[in-house]
Structures are given as structure tokens and as C-alpha cells.
Write a protein that holds these residues in place. Structure first.
Motif, PDB file in Angstrom:
ATOM      1  N   VAL A   4     -92.942  44.222 -25.882  1.00  0.00           N
ATOM      2  CA  VAL A   4     -94.087  44.841 -25.226  1.00  0.00           C
ATOM      3  C   VAL A   4     -94.416  46.081 -26.020  1.00  0.00           C
ATOM      4  CG1 VAL A   4     -94.998  45.725 -23.080  1.00  0.00           C
ATOM      5  CG2 VAL A   4     -93.223  43.984 -23.036  1.00  0.00           C
ATOM      6  N   PHE A   6     -96.339  49.440 -27.034  1.00  0.00           N
ATOM      7  CA  PHE A   6     -97.096  50.521 -26.424  1.00  0.00           C
ATOM      8  C   PHE A   6     -97.387  51.575 -27.473  1.00  0.00           C
ATOM      9  CE2 PHE A   6     -94.859  48.498 -23.062  1.00  0.00           C
ATOM     10  CZ  PHE A   6     -95.778  48.468 -22.020  1.00  0.00           C
ATOM     11  N   VAL A   8    -100.316  55.099 -27.928  1.00  0.00           N
ATOM     12  CA  VAL A   8    -101.542  55.784 -27.551  1.00  0.00           C
ATOM     13  C   VAL A   8    -102.264  56.153 -28.835  1.00  0.00           C
ATOM     14  CG1 VAL A   8    -102.510  57.796 -26.403  1.00  0.00           C
ATOM     15  CG2 VAL A   8    -100.500  56.678 -25.459  1.00  0.00           C
ATOM     16  N   GLN A  24     -95.396  54.044 -33.106  1.00  0.00           N
ATOM     17  CA  GLN A  24     -95.397  53.336 -31.834  1.00  0.00           C
ATOM     18  C   GLN A  24     -93.970  53.023 -31.426  1.00  0.00           C
ATOM     19  OE1 GLN A  24     -97.832  49.860 -32.734  1.00  0.00           O
ATOM     20  NE2 GLN A  24     -99.611  50.797 -31.771  1.00  0.00           N
ATOM     21  N   ARG A 268     -91.561  59.347 -19.128  1.00  0.00           N
ATOM     22  CA  ARG A 268     -92.515  59.202 -20.218  1.00  0.00           C
ATOM     23  C   ARG A 268     -91.911  59.752 -21.511  1.00  0.00           C
ATOM     24  NH1 ARG A 268     -97.321  62.126 -16.907  1.00  0.00           N
ATOM     25  NH2 ARG A 268     -95.492  63.227 -16.153  1.00  0.00           N
ATOM     26  N   LEU A 301     -95.043  56.317 -24.542  1.00  0.00           N
ATOM     27  CA  LEU A 301     -94.609  55.263 -23.626  1.00  0.00           C
ATOM     28  C   LEU A 301     -94.446  55.815 -22.227  1.00  0.00           C
ATOM     29  CD1 LEU A 301     -93.465  52.425 -23.019  1.00  0.00           C
ATOM     30  CD2 LEU A 301     -91.250  53.243 -23.833  1.00  0.00           C
ATOM     31  N   ASN A 302     -95.080  55.159 -21.264  1.00  0.00           N
ATOM     32  CA  ASN A 302     -94.861  55.432 -19.850  1.00  0.00           C
ATOM     33  C   ASN A 302     -94.130  54.224 -19.285  1.00  0.00           C
ATOM     34  OD1 ASN A 302     -94.984  55.790 -17.050  1.00  0.00           O
ATOM     35  ND2 ASN A 302     -97.001  56.738 -17.125  1.00  0.00           N
ATOM     36  N   ASP A 304     -93.640  53.241 -16.428  1.00  0.00           N
ATOM     37  CA  ASP A 304     -94.349  52.551 -15.352  1.00  0.00           C
ATOM     38  C   ASP A 304     -95.080  51.316 -15.877  1.00  0.00           C
ATOM     39  OD1 ASP A 304     -93.485  54.238 -13.407  1.00  0.00           O
ATOM     40  OD2 ASP A 304     -95.375  55.323 -13.166  1.00  0.00           O
ATOM     41  N   ASP A 305     -95.449  51.355 -17.159  1.00  0.00           N
ATOM     42  CA  ASP A 305     -96.206  50.256 -17.743  1.00  0.00           C
ATOM     43  C   ASP A 305     -95.344  49.040 -18.091  1.00  0.00           C
ATOM     44  OD1 ASP A 305     -98.542  51.731 -17.592  1.00  0.00           O
ATOM     45  OD2 ASP A 305     -98.265  52.607 -19.588  1.00  0.00           O
ATOM     46  N   ILE A 306     -94.021  49.193 -18.049  1.00  0.00           N
ATOM     47  CA  ILE A 306     -93.146  48.055 -18.380  1.00  0.00           C
ATOM     48  C   ILE A 306     -92.168  47.753 -17.252  1.00  0.00           C
ATOM     49  CG2 ILE A 306     -93.321  48.449 -20.869  1.00  0.00           C
ATOM     50  CD1 ILE A 306     -90.474  49.679 -20.682  1.00  0.00           C
ATOM     51  N   LYS A 307     -92.449  48.238 -16.061  1.00  0.00           N
ATOM     52  CA  LYS A 307     -91.486  48.096 -14.970  1.00  0.00           C
ATOM     53  C   LYS A 307     -91.202  46.640 -14.616  1.00  0.00           C
ATOM     54  CE  LYS A 307     -95.096  49.064 -11.548  1.00  0.00           C
ATOM     55  NZ  LYS A 307     -95.522  50.029 -10.487  1.00  0.00           N
ATOM     56  N   GLU A 308     -92.130  45.746 -14.910  1.00  0.00           N
ATOM     57  CA  GLU A 308     -91.882  44.340 -14.604  1.00  0.00           C
ATOM     58  C   GLU A 308     -90.777  43.749 -15.471  1.00  0.00           C
ATOM     59  OE1 GLU A 308     -95.388  44.274 -17.549  1.00  0.00           O
ATOM     60  OE2 GLU A 308     -94.628  45.539 -15.921  1.00  0.00           O
TER      61      GLU A 308
END
Length: 359
Positions: A4, A6, A8, A24, A268, A301-302, A304-308
Motif C-alpha cells: 500500500v 502512500f 503526499v 515515499q 502519523r 503516512l497516516n 488511519d489510511d491503512i487500518k484495514e
């Protein structure tokens, strides 16, 4: 697990060259160790800092009543963490010096000099009991060697907030010193982060190994808190720092809020740099009363964006980051670790995260 990716996009607001390839971070894997494992007369937990040196990982344990560090091997294959095997526990109970007895060793970060095999620690002390934070080094057996002198800006406990003191450290890439980061602002520097964007600068200090003194210091601005309050604890601070390129850092900010159970953390990672415009604040008494230019930063990287991709969608109390081994594709890996607080505050995880750096 699929990668995954991530990143910015780097904007001209922070960096002048738009064509520079951005750093990244790729998420690769998560590994969760069972809690409360008994090992060599201690419990594996409270892993508050980590360093990778000479093929081994060194974890500092956040336990002021019984300060110690743990050596381990981590097997990483095909971009996955296969095993975390602990090899040795070293207790800091040296009887040949009074340093351990005179200070409160609330240890938060660790790094090891690969050549000399000296082990460096930073600790919070106990500000409520007027016990100053500490920076010192030992041998691999935990025998005290030497301590570092704190600069004027950090040696007045009345200006330091309890539990917001030294939290992260990093070997410097120039090999001549190391960096130490505060978790929260000094009372003379700014306010704790809230839901509004107030000024909340923390100090990051460079210590010279030869003089054993601080020679420069810079301010890093914390982010505001992003989730609504549910309980009486709402804080955000720096928990770890790693210099990955000269004057370029990965900095972890961890928000913790009570009332969310196992989901109270927002973690983060930021890319932050010191350039020729960043203000050296070593001799600045109060950042509230002074103009300064902090480190430039951008979100990498946050979690929260990869919690799954994480156990039960939980990102835990990430407090340690270090370089891992090179991956099969030649890229550098990162290993992160969470401090589970020995399960004192409810369910937490001995969580390890594997990332990949892509430039």
C-alpha cells in the motif's frame, strides 16, 4: 499482503524544486507478538524505542521501576516479518556507580554505536519529583560509562512538562553526534496541541559526542488534534525520530485520546528537514517571545489510511522507529514498534510494523 503506497505530493510551499523525486513510504507488513510473554525474569512489553545495529535489534523497555533493554533478532523475508526472537535482557542495576540511583531512569529511546558497541539512552526523568531528564551511555552489559550535559534550554525542570520530555533519539549520519527530540513543548515555548491550530513547537537538539554537549537545536511544530474529544486525555507529541539523510528526518507524531478504547491513537509519520533558513534556537529562552523558522515538514503516512491491513484495525502506541535490513529489491526497510504499556490501560498490542523507503 499487497503493498500500500502512500505519499503526499511535495509542493512549492515547502520545497523549491518541484521536479525532485519525493520520498515515499510503502506499508509492507504487520506482526503482533503475544502480550505478557515472560522472558529472563521480565515481561516483554513497554517497548518504547528500537535501534538496529550489527544485525540485531535493541529495544528499550519503558519501566522506571526496573529499567532494562532487550536484544532480539527479527527475521524478514519476502517483505514480511516472520519471527521476532528475543535473545537477552540487560538490567540497568550497576552497583559501581551512583548514577542509576541518583536519577529516575524512565527510559524512552535507545541507539547503539555499531563500532564501539556503546548503548545510548534518553529518559524523561520525573519532572513532578524534580528529577531531570537523562542522556547517558553504557556498555552492552548495562554498565554506566558517561552522561551528557543538558543545555540551558532544557535544564530547568520548572519549564518542562511532566511526561512531555525526551522521547526520541537518532544517530546522526555525520557520525559525530546524535539527535534528541522532546515529546511536547516547554511551558515557555508554546501550548499543547488542541483542535485549533495553536503554536506547539518542540525542541530537537544535536549533541556532540566529543564535547558531550548540545551544539545546536531546532524547533519542530506539532500538528493539531484531529478527532473530537471523548475523555479527559487529549494529547499529541513526538514519539520517535530518525535521521535518514543528512538533516532529513522521519518524525512520528502520536495523538492519544482517552474514551476510544483500543482506537485512541492517531499515528502519523512526517518528513521534516533542516535547511539554511531553519532557526538555531539553542540560546533562545522562549519561543513564545521569539520569531523563529521551524523545520519544514510534510505528511508521509497516516496510519488511519491503512487500518484495514492492521489487527482489528488498531494502530497502537508507536514509539520506536529504526532502519531494518535492505530488502530484496535493494530498498531500505524501516521497522516500527509500539509500546503496549504492559496492558495497564486496557487492550494494547506488541505491534511491529514493516515499511519500505522509496526515493
Amino acid at each position: 499482503m499487497k503493498k500500500v503506497i502512500f505519499g503526499v505530493l511535495l509542493t512549492s510551499l515547502f520545497f523549491s524544486c518541484k521536479n525532485t523525486k519525493q520520498t515515499q513510504l510503502n506499508f509492507l507488513d504487520e506482526f503482533v507478538l503475544a502480550d505478557s510473554i515472560s522472558f529472563q525474569n521480565s515481561i516483554i512489553g513497554g517497548l518504547s524505542g528500537v535501534d538496529y545495529a550489527n544485525g540485531a535489534y535493541y529495544f528499550v523497555v519503558d519501566d522506571a521501576r526496573n529499567p532494562r533493554f532487550v536484544k532480539a533478532k527479527i527475521s524478514i523475508k519476502q517483505n514480511k516479518i516472520e519471527t521476532v526472537d528475543f535473545e537477552n535482557v540487560v538490567f540497568l542495576n550497576d552497583t559501581t556507580t551512583s548514577y542509576y540511583k541518583e536519577n529516575v531512569l524512565d527510559l524512552e529511546s535507545i541507539f547503539v554505536n555499531s563500532e564501539t558497541e556503546e548503548v545510548y539512552f534518553v529518559g524523561e526523568g520525573s519532572i513532578n519529583n524534580d528529577k531531570s531528564p537523562t542522556i547517558f551511555k553504557t556498555d552492552l552489559n548495562g554498565k554506566f560509562i558517561d552522561a551528557y550535559e543538558l543545555p540551558k534550554s532544557l535544564n530547568d525542570n520548572k519549564m518542562i512538562k511532566h511526561n512531555a520530555v525526551f522521547e526520541g533519539s537518532s544517530k546522526s549520519l555525520d557520525g559525530k553526534g546524535f539527535w534528541v527530540a522532546m515529546e511536547g513543548p516547554l511551558t515557555t515555548d508554546g501550548e499543547d496541541p488542541t483542535f485549533t491550530k495553536a503554536s506547539s513547537p518542540v525542541r530537537i537538539t544535536y549533541f556532540d559526542k566529543t564535547s558531550k554537549k548540545a551544539t545546536k537545536q531546532f524547533a519542530y511544530q506539532l500538528e493539531h488534534i484531529t478527532k473530537p474529544s471523548k475523555g479527559n486525555i487529549n494529547l499529541n507529541g513526538v514519539t520517535s525520530i530518525l535521521e535518514y539523510k543528512e538533516n532529513h528526518f522521519f518524525i512520528i507524531e502520536r495523538t492519544y485520546q482517552s474514551g476510544y478504547g483500543a482506537y485512541g491513537n492517531v499515528v502519523r509519520i512526517f518528513d521534516a528537514i533542516i535547511d539554511d533558513k531553519t532557526t538555531n534556537v539553542l540560546n533562545v529562552n522562549s519561543l513564545k517571545e521569539s520569531k523563529f523558522i521551524p523545520l519544514k515538514k510534510r505528511l508521509l503516512l497516516n496510519f488511519d489510511d491503512i487500518k484495514e491491513h492492521l489487527t482489528d484495525g488498531i494502530i497502537d502506541n508507536i514509539e520506536g522507529i529504526t532502519f531494518g535490513p535492505k530488502l530484496a529489491n535493494g530498498n531500505q526497510s524501516l521497522v516500527l514498534v509500539a509500546d503496549d504499556n504492559f496492558q495497564v490501560y486496557g487492550r494494547q498490542l506488541n505491534q511491529f510494523i514493516l515499511l519500505e523507503i522509496v526515493h
